[in-house]
Design an enzyme around this catalytic site. Structure first.
Site, PDB file in Angstrom:
ATOM      1  N   SER A  72      33.113  37.925  49.679  1.00  0.00           N
ATOM      2  CA  SER A  72      33.305  37.316  50.548  1.00  0.00           C
ATOM      3  C   SER A  72      32.859  37.554  51.847  1.00  0.00           C
ATOM      4  O   SER A  72      32.357  39.284  52.546  1.00  0.00           O
ATOM      5  CB  SER A  72      34.702  37.743  50.987  1.00  0.00           C
ATOM      6  OG  SER A  72      35.143  37.766  53.002  1.00  0.00           O
ATOM      7  N   ARG A  73      32.091  37.186  52.192  1.00  0.00           N
ATOM      8  CA  ARG A  73      30.629  37.431  53.781  1.00  0.00           C
ATOM      9  C   ARG A  73      31.276  37.922  55.049  1.00  0.00           C
ATOM     10  O   ARG A  73      30.166  38.117  56.047  1.00  0.00           O
ATOM     11  CB  ARG A  73      29.725  36.893  54.043  1.00  0.00           C
ATOM     12  CG  ARG A  73      29.505  36.122  52.822  1.00  0.00           C
ATOM     13  CD  ARG A  73      27.962  35.257  53.183  1.00  0.00           C
ATOM     14  NE  ARG A  73      27.634  34.344  51.873  1.00  0.00           N
ATOM     15  CZ  ARG A  73      28.308  33.560  50.878  1.00  0.00           C
ATOM     16  NH1 ARG A  73      28.530  32.774  51.873  1.00  0.00           N
ATOM     17  NH2 ARG A  73      27.229  33.145  50.263  1.00  0.00           N
ATOM     18  N   VAL A  74      32.798  38.042  55.165  1.00  0.00           N
ATOM     19  CA  VAL A  74      33.680  38.275  56.303  1.00  0.00           C
ATOM     20  C   VAL A  74      34.712  39.061  56.154  1.00  0.00           C
ATOM     21  O   VAL A  74      35.228  40.189  57.296  1.00  0.00           O
ATOM     22  CB  VAL A  74      34.278  36.804  56.703  1.00  0.00           C
ATOM     23  CG1 VAL A  74      34.887  37.824  58.579  1.00  0.00           C
ATOM     24  CG2 VAL A  74      33.290  36.319  58.173  1.00  0.00           C
TER      25      VAL A  74
END
Length: 503
Positions: free
Chosen positions: A364-366
């Site tokens: 998950s990049r966020v």
């Protein structure tokens, strides 16, 4: 005075003589050919891209091709009665769907018509199915979590409101179940869910709707259906319709979640339409704008700034892979558009690890920004430990003589893996997730055999709710483990272990 009256009379006489009744011209065309849901029409000189056209019998179509001497349109519904030479009228209206609070709890088709037999829907207006995504200035940082209720995701691959998180894996690995669990977990929370079923069997969709009703989740859910038996144009437009419905709530300052199940079938429908419209085929016969097909859909997911109402639209697209091939054309496209992916692996699924989340390939990049501080505190090292365990487990297959440290790490990894297993359609609240993960990461069950971990966690949660409900309540309210709360949690764990005779 007489001169003035004569002048006025002359002017009136002239205006009466020159008066013409205005005739409103309707841009009309003639059907040149029709078949497979595609119509070629001559005329319609003022037609716009994605404009609605009215065919005989009240059927509507959407303009997709604008050519020199004709337009190509997709027909949204039954086209068998349409024949060559029929008159087609332009409506001057861009393709749009009805939106409003009355849609909540209903099942509609791709153009917003109810198909659940509960009568007509009183909509609050129409939203265009195609819309330019919000700009960078209008967006805000993603900082609020979408609690899925699934321990493996909330702990290691958290999803934030306004994020686009891809769910990817082979068929029958639990992709839809993961999305449905997330929708069920929003009961009583301020998140409106839209589930878009693309190219699925009607029985399968009915089963999902039944599960949502059984768990009381239809009270905050809208289901948009373009089934396998529907024409390709309806399957093509369905995700855009679901997105437009979600944007309505986002523009009201509310939070919405839209699940696209699945975009692989959406790409197939668009390929079929494009080939019938004689657009040049590219790789695997997909049209050249396949990337744009999904990017303009998923980019509409956003967290809006306070000046723009502070609403959000979270997207959970689903992609089906073939034999775990994430490097195929459609999967790589959608991976590059989204803010991370949850990869479900067949081998893990068949080995009994459900949800079958592959920690190594999922990211998950966020979500770290949106994760609650309490979850960060208890699960900060969980991902790293599981990754190390997987590497050690693969290595341990080749050697029987392992040192004590390696054996302990493998045993710890087995328990962490076991605690992340979760039954289908049973999402957990934040406090329960934190208590169960805390017990494993702090070694309170290290002396138990792996097959007793699930029972240990279940009984521990029951003990916490009955004996120390204030601790669970404080975790839910504060969402952070203070020193005092940490001390209370440790003493409660020790108390439970002593009552069970666990060292």
């Amino acid at each position: 005075m007489a001169f003035k009256l004569d002048d006025i009379a002359a002017q009136l006489r002239q205006q009466i003589e020159n008066f013409e009744v205005p005739v409103k011209e309707t841009d009309v065309g003639t059907v040149l050919s029709v078949g497979d849901g595609i119509a070629r029409i001559s005329g319609l000189t003022n037609a716009m891209a994605t404009e609605l056209l009215e065919f005989p019998g009240g059927v509507f179509g959407i303009v997709l091709n604008l050519e020199i001497d004709q337009v190509g349109a997709v027909i949204m519904g039954d086209y068998e009665h349409i024949k060559e030479g029929d008159t087609v009228k332009s409506t001057g209206r861009i393709a749009s769907v009805p939106v409003g609070n009355a849609l909540i709890g209903r099942v509609v088709n791709a153009i917003g018509e109810p198909i659940d037999g509960k009568g007509p829907i009183q909509n609050d207006g129409y939203y265009p199915v195609e819309k330019i995504a919000p700009g960078v200035i209008d967006r805000a940082n993603v900082n609020t979590p979408v609690q899925t209720g699934i321990k493996a995701i909330d702990a290691m691959i958290p999803i934030g409101r306004g994020q686009r998180e891809l769910i990817i894996g082979d068929r029958q690995t639990g992709k839809t179940a993961l999305a449905v669990d997330t929708i069920i977990n929003q009961k009583g929370k301020d998140l409106i869910c839209i589930y878009v079923a693309i190219g699925q069997r009607q029985g399968q969709v009915a089963q999902v709707v039944g599960i949502l009703q059984e768990h009381g989740a239809m009270a905050h859910t809208i289901v948009v259906v373009a089934g396998a038996s529907e024409p390709a144009p309806l399957q093509y437009i369905a995700p855009y319709a679901g997105c437009a419905i979600g944007e309505y709530f986002m523009d009201q300052g509310k939070d919405a979640l839209v699940v696209y199940d699945d975009l692989s079938k959406h790409a197939w429908a668009y390929r079929q339409i494009s080939l019938l419209l004689r657009r040049p085929p590219g790789r695997e016969a997909y049209p050249g704008d396949l990337f744009y097909l999904h990017s303009r859909l998923l980019e509409r997911a956003a967290r809006m700034s306070p000046e723009k109402g502070n609403g959000s639209l979270t997207a959970l697209p689903i992609i089906e892979t073939l034999a775990g091939d994430v490097s195929a054309y459609v999967p790589t496209n959608v991976i590059s558009i989204t803010d991370g992916q949850i990869y479900l692996e067949s081998d893990l699924f068949y080995a009994g690890q459900r949800p079958a989340v592959n920690v190594g390939l999922s990211v998950s990049r966020v979500g770290g920004d949106a994760q609650t501080k309490a979850m960060k505190q208890v699960a900060g090292q969980l991902r790293l430990e599981l990754a190390q365990y997987r590497a050690l487990a693969a290595f341990a297959q080749f050697g029987s003589d392992l040192d004590k440290t390696t054996r302990e790490q493998l045993e710890r990894g087995l328990r962490l893996t076991e605690v992340l297993k979760q039954p289908q359609y049973q999402p957990m609240n934040l406090a329960d997730e934190i208590v169960s993960i805390y017990a494993m990461t702090h070694g309170y069950a290290r002396t138990l055999s792996v097959d007793k971990i699930q029972a240990y966690v279940a009984n521990l949660l029951q003990f916490m709710k009955s004996t120390h409900p204030e601790i669970c309540q404080e975790i839910s309210d504060q969402k952070i483990l203070t020193d005092e709360l940490n001390t209370s949690l440790k003493s409660a764990m020790l108390e439970y272990n002593q009552s069970q005779g666990i060292k």
